[in-house]
Structures are given as structure tokens and as C-alpha cells.
Design a protein around this motif. Structure first.
Motif, PDB file in Angstrom:
ATOM      1  N   GLN A  16      -3.787   9.881 -12.387  1.00 14.43           N
ATOM      2  CA  GLN A  16      -3.732  11.219 -12.757  1.00 14.43           C
ATOM      3  C   GLN A  16      -2.132  12.023 -13.244  1.00 14.43           C
ATOM      4  N   THR A  17      -1.227  11.602 -12.568  1.00 19.68           N
ATOM      5  CA  THR A  17       0.145  11.986 -12.540  1.00 19.68           C
ATOM      6  C   THR A  17       1.067  10.951 -13.240  1.00 19.68           C
ATOM      7  N   ASN A  18       0.621   9.452 -13.496  1.00 21.46           N
ATOM      8  CA  ASN A  18       1.457   8.550 -13.744  1.00 21.46           C
ATOM      9  C   ASN A  18       2.683   8.275 -12.994  1.00 21.46           C
ATOM     10  N   GLU A  19       2.830   8.829 -11.706  1.00 21.69           N
ATOM     11  CA  GLU A  19       3.709   8.387 -10.892  1.00 21.69           C
ATOM     12  C   GLU A  19       3.672   7.254  -9.987  1.00 21.69           C
ATOM     13  N   ILE A  20       4.903   6.574  -9.671  1.00 21.55           N
ATOM     14  CA  ILE A  20       4.727   5.442  -9.104  1.00 21.55           C
ATOM     15  C   ILE A  20       5.334   5.378  -7.744  1.00 21.55           C
ATOM     16  N   ARG A  21       4.727   4.994  -6.746  1.00 18.60           N
ATOM     17  CA  ARG A  21       5.299   4.916  -5.507  1.00 18.60           C
ATOM     18  C   ARG A  21       5.485   3.640  -4.618  1.00 18.60           C
ATOM     19  N   PRO A  22       6.779   3.377  -4.314  1.00 13.87           N
ATOM     20  CA  PRO A  22       6.920   1.777  -3.663  1.00 13.87           C
ATOM     21  C   PRO A  22       6.150   1.769  -2.606  1.00 13.87           C
ATOM     22  N   LEU A  23       5.735   0.464  -2.319  1.00 15.52           N
ATOM     23  CA  LEU A  23       5.013  -0.285  -1.040  1.00 15.52           C
ATOM     24  C   LEU A  23       5.995  -1.241  -0.586  1.00 15.52           C
ATOM     25  N   MET A  24       5.900  -1.382   0.873  1.00 16.41           N
ATOM     26  CA  MET A  24       6.533  -2.198   1.659  1.00 16.41           C
ATOM     27  C   MET A  24       5.511  -3.570   1.849  1.00 16.41           C
ATOM     28  N   ILE A  25       5.942  -4.819   1.050  1.00 16.58           N
ATOM     29  CA  ILE A  25       5.068  -5.965   1.274  1.00 16.58           C
ATOM     30  C   ILE A  25       6.110  -6.813   2.098  1.00 16.58           C
ATOM     31  N   LEU A  26       5.951  -7.408   3.255  1.00 13.66           N
ATOM     32  CA  LEU A  26       6.906  -8.333   3.775  1.00 13.66           C
ATOM     33  C   LEU A  26       6.896  -9.739   3.537  1.00 13.66           C
ATOM     34  N   THR A  27       5.632 -10.338   3.115  1.00 15.93           N
ATOM     35  CA  THR A  27       5.642 -12.044   3.099  1.00 15.93           C
ATOM     36  C   THR A  27       5.325 -12.218   1.790  1.00 15.93           C
ATOM     37  N   ASP A  28       5.276 -13.335   1.111  1.00 20.14           N
ATOM     38  CA  ASP A  28       5.227 -13.805  -0.132  1.00 20.14           C
ATOM     39  C   ASP A  28       3.783 -13.650  -0.464  1.00 20.14           C
ATOM     40  N   THR A  29       3.744 -13.004  -1.662  1.00 22.54           N
ATOM     41  CA  THR A  29       2.309 -12.849  -2.005  1.00 22.54           C
ATOM     42  C   THR A  29       1.825 -13.720  -3.434  1.00 22.54           C
TER      43      THR A  29
END
Length: 473
Positions: free
Chosen positions: A93-106
Motif C-alpha cells: 500500500q505504501t511501498n515502504e520496506i522494513r528490515p527483518l532479522m534472520i539469524l541463520t542461512d536461508t
């Protein structure tokens, strides 16, 4: 006469359809010029946000984690203390991007939405090999992030596996590099470990064309599993192969040869399932690191539920490797992305295929989008009847379809768990300037596993914008 919600077995959905300004044959619009991370894996949540995932040990991304949120990665040769995001959530809706915390290799992991709308994410490389992660999506103005489970892990480490939700809401995890087994989440109490699936070992070749197998849940509750150039029907309850399909001509179709696959929309009595597999690289292109070998343009189509099924072959207008097949709400299939030469892998694809292709299993009528504005119920139960009220600027000709499409986990040219179900409907009836359509929800979890679905109304081949419905037992 309209009846109240409590005095009649019909549920009420109010839908408004109107045209959008876009002109045929359509156009592309750039939403953001830089998402901050490369999207190796992509999934759309029921809150109309998009989760993007990359691998973690590749040095800096272009999106920082919040201050004070860093991770230490002994596997990253470039950046041991890593304060950069390798996963983000994108608000449409807003085109905003929020960072997420991933700990191990995906890297080259797998995923699937659970029945409650949570994204289950499994495996990967290095420290992610046996990891199970969850992302419970939330409204865009709320905070939600990845959670890595500590009390349970994969029985076998899995890299390049495929996930599929089952009729009871559990998830089967199939294959992976050097892992010719299946296992389940949550783990099944009746078994102590992963279950061998010899088929995966039998179709493995010297360039490992059995990775990211194509897995489709058939309406008879069994699984269609395709790897390399062969397929089986698999009984996941008794863990045994119950049918072997004919070989598909045209060479390998799975990673790294990277064709793509969909199961066409389920409709009618929901007993017939048709699988389509298109494109792929020439065998040997991966081993030889050939970037100019032409990709396959052939498609195979098979009625997987027939007594004696055979492949029906046809050709796409373009050869294509690393393409994506996307089920549209009309039941058509959009084939996009990919290359016309080379193979999947690091910098081994060339001659990008810029022409989208529409695969039309039935006779279609155009592609124009319309808007939908219901007062839609949050929950629909299996076999439940409900009314849909629509208003449309176009005349209603024939039957207005009401179709349920789920949100798959898309990675490496295959959307894991992708499904479209055409509901049983009655012809529309004019009521107070609108049209009423009586609908019946899917009958069981084999036709449509429990979870969140996008509901589309389709008039004259024109789909509405979707709204989310929770389908439950």
C-alpha cells in the motif's frame, strides 16, 4: 428477500467490481527501485505485505538492521559482524520496506504457509541446514519478525527442498541436495525420523536434477511428485509410491535445469487434477557451464488423476529456463521471467526472456482488472454455502466465477503450494441493482488445505482485486 446472518445458513459477501484505467495488453509499473535485498525467496501475506528473503553470508546488503541489531556470522568471509538486513517485508500500500532479522542461512531453503497464516521456512545452507523458522505476519503498522525455533529442528538437513501443506494442515518437506527423504512439520508421532523416498535417489543424475522437486497436492489427498523427468503419485499417509507416471520427454525440468510447474485450477466435482510443466535447460548445460545453449520451449500437460495418464506436449513461443508460472484468478497461467539460453546457477543464464506468455487452459476473454470492496466474512468452513453480491459496470454474461487462490512460497522457478480452486456457483440473479451468486466453499482439505485464500470474482474473464478469506475445517 435478504436474510440475516443468524437466521439463514448462507453467509453474505458484498463485492463491488469496477474497471481500472490500465489499457490492454497491460503494462509494468516499477514500485520501488531498490528493495534493499535480493529476493531469492518471496511470499505474499494475508495482510498484503510481501516477505523477501536472501542468503545471509554474502556481506553487506543495501538495508541496515535497526540500531543495535547485529548478528555474528562465522561463515561470512566478508562481514563477521553483520548489521545488515537479509530479509525485509514490503508494504504494497505504501511501498515502504522494513528490515527483518534472520539469524541463520536461508540460501536455497523452502517454505509454506500454515493454516493460521504463519509462514513456515525450513532448511538452507551451513548453519541453516536443519533450521525451522516462522514468520507470523502482522498489519503493516505493527512489528513482527522472524523467529527461529529452538525446541525442534529438521531431522535431515535440507538444501533445495520443497514444502507442501497437507489436508490436515501439517506440512510435508520433500527432498533436498543429498537428502532423498521426506519428513513432516509438526513431526509425526507415528514415526521416529525421516522417511526414505527411493524415487528421489532413482532420478538423481550427475548434475543433481532432482532438486526442488515439483510437489502438488491432488484432490484424492495423494501427492504428485516430479523430479528430473519423471513423476510418481505418493501416498503420504502410508509413505509409499502408488503410481509411476510416464517419463516426460525433453530433458530434465527441475533445478538446476529449472523449468517450472503448476497444477491447473480445480473445479467441477474437484476430482480431476491437471499438471503442466514448461521449459528447462538442455541436459549438460549446468555441468559444462554453458551460457549459450538454447533452453527448452516445450510444455507437458498430464491429467494426474486419470487411470492411465499420458503427457500431452505443446510448445511455448519462447524457450525458457528459470521462468515462473503464476496462477491467475481466471484460471489462466502467466509465464514470466527467465532466460532463453543457459541454465540456472551463478551467472549461467543468458538472453533474458522479456516476453510474458499467457497459458490459457480454457477459452479466455481478456485481462482487465476490476476492484472488489466486500464486507467479507473472516472465516468460511468446508462445504459451507454463502452468498456473493456483486455490482459490475460490465454486463454479466454467463456465470460469474468465485475463485479461491492461496499464497505460495516462491523460489527457484517454482511456487511451493500454489493452488486455485473454482467454487461451485449458481447463475447470478439480479437483486436491488446488484447480482447475487450462491457459492459453496471447497469440500475438504484435499481440494483446498486449511489456510488463508484470496477470493476473486471473475466476470467475462475479468478478475477482481482479491480479499482474504480464512478457510477452516
Amino acid at each position: 428477500m435478504e436474510t440475516s446472518f443468524s437466521s439463514h445458513p448462507w453467509l453474505l459477501i458484498f463485492i463491488t467490481l469496477s474497471t481500472v484505467h490500465a489499457q490492454l495488453p497491460g503494462s509494468w509499473e516499477l514500485l520501488v527501485s531498490n528493495a534493499g535485498v535480493a529476493s531469492m525467496h518471496t511470499a505474499v501475506t494475508r495482510f498484503n505485505t510481501v516477505v523477501l528473503l536472501d542468503r545471509t553470508n554474502i556481506g553487506p546488503s543495501r538495508k541496515m538492521l535497526p540500531k543495535g541489531h547485529c548478528r555474528y556470522d562465522r561463515h561470512d568471509d566478508v562481514l563477521k559482524k553483520d548489521c545488515y538486513a537479509h530479509s525485509v517485508v514490503f508494504d504494497l500500500q505504501t511501498n515502504e520496506i522494513r528490515p527483518l532479522m534472520i539469524l541463520t542461512d536461508t540460501w536455497c531453503s523452502s517454505g509454506q504457509f500454515l493454516s493460521d497464516g504463519t509462514l513456515l521456512q525450513t532448511g538452507g545452507d551451513l548453519d541453516g541446514f536443519k533450521k525451522i523458522r516462522k514468520f507470523e505476519p502482522c498489519e503493516p503498522d505493527r512489528f513482527c519478525d522472524w523467529v527461529e525455533l529452538k525446541d525442534v529442528e529438521l531431522i535431515n538437513g535440507r538444501w533445495y527442498a520443497t514444502n507442501q501443506i497437507l489436508p490436515d494442515g501439517t506440512v510435508i518437506i520433500v527432498g533436498g541436495r543429498g537428502t532423498n527423504t521426506v519428513e513432516y512439520y509438526p513431526p509425526r508421532k507415528t514415526q521416529n525420523g525421516a522417511v526414505e523416498l527411493k524415487f528421489l535417489a532413482e532420478v538423481e543424475d550427475n548434475q543433481m536434477d532432482n532438486l526442488y522437486p515439483y510437489v502438488h497436492l491432488l484432490p484424492n489427498s495423494h501427492l504428485f511428485i516430479f523430479a528430473n523427468n519423471k513423476a510418481v503419485m505418493y501416498d503420504h499417509e502410508d509413505n509409499k509410491v502408488i503410481h509411476e507416471y510416464p517419463e516426460l520427454s525433453g530433458g530434465p525440468r527441475n533445478y538446476p535445469s529449472a523449468g517450472s510447474s503448476v497444477m491447473l485450477a480445480l473445479d467441477g466435482d474437484f476430482k480431476t487434477a491437471v499438471i503442466v510443466i514448461c521449459g528447462g535447460a538442455e541436459y549438460g548445460a549446468f555441468i559444462e557451464r554453458s551460457t549459450d545453449t538454447p533452453a527448452h520451449g516445450s510444455c507437458g500437460r498430464i491429467i494426474a488423476t486419470d487411470q492411465n495418464p499420458v503427457w500431452e506436449m505443446e510448445d511455448m513461443p519462447f524457450g525458457r529456463v528459470m521462468g515462473d508460472m503464476v496462477m491467475l484468478p481466471t484460471g489462466d497461467v502467466l509465464i514470466i521471467n527467465g532466460a532463453q539460453s543457459g541454465t540456472q546457477g551463478f551467472e549461467m543464464g543468458s538472453n533474458p526472456c522479456l516476453n510474458p506468455v499467457l497459458y490459457r487452459p480454457d477459452q479466455p476473454i481478456g485481462l482487465r482488472f476490476m476492484t472488489l470492496n466486500p464486507g467479507i466474512p473472516e472465516t468460511v468452513r468446508y462445504g459451507e454455502a454463502f452468498d456473493v453480491f456483486v455490482t459490475v459496470p460490465l454486463p454479466v454474461v454467463g456465470v460469474v466465477e468465485v475463485n479461491f487462490g492461496n499464497a505460495p512460497f516462491a523460489t527457484h522457478s517454482f511456487s511451493q503450494g500454489q493452488r486455485l480452486v473454482k467454487l461451485t456457483v449458481t447463475p447470478s440473479v439480479p437483486v436491488d441493482g446488484r447480482y447475487r451468486i450462491k457459492c459453496t466453499a471447497p469440500p475438504n482439505g484435499a481440494v483446498a488445505p486449511p489456510g488463508y485464500y484470496m477470493a476473486f470474482a471473475v466476470n467475462q474473464g475479468v478478475p477482481s482485486v482479491a480479499r482474504w478469506v480464512h478457510l477452516v475445517p
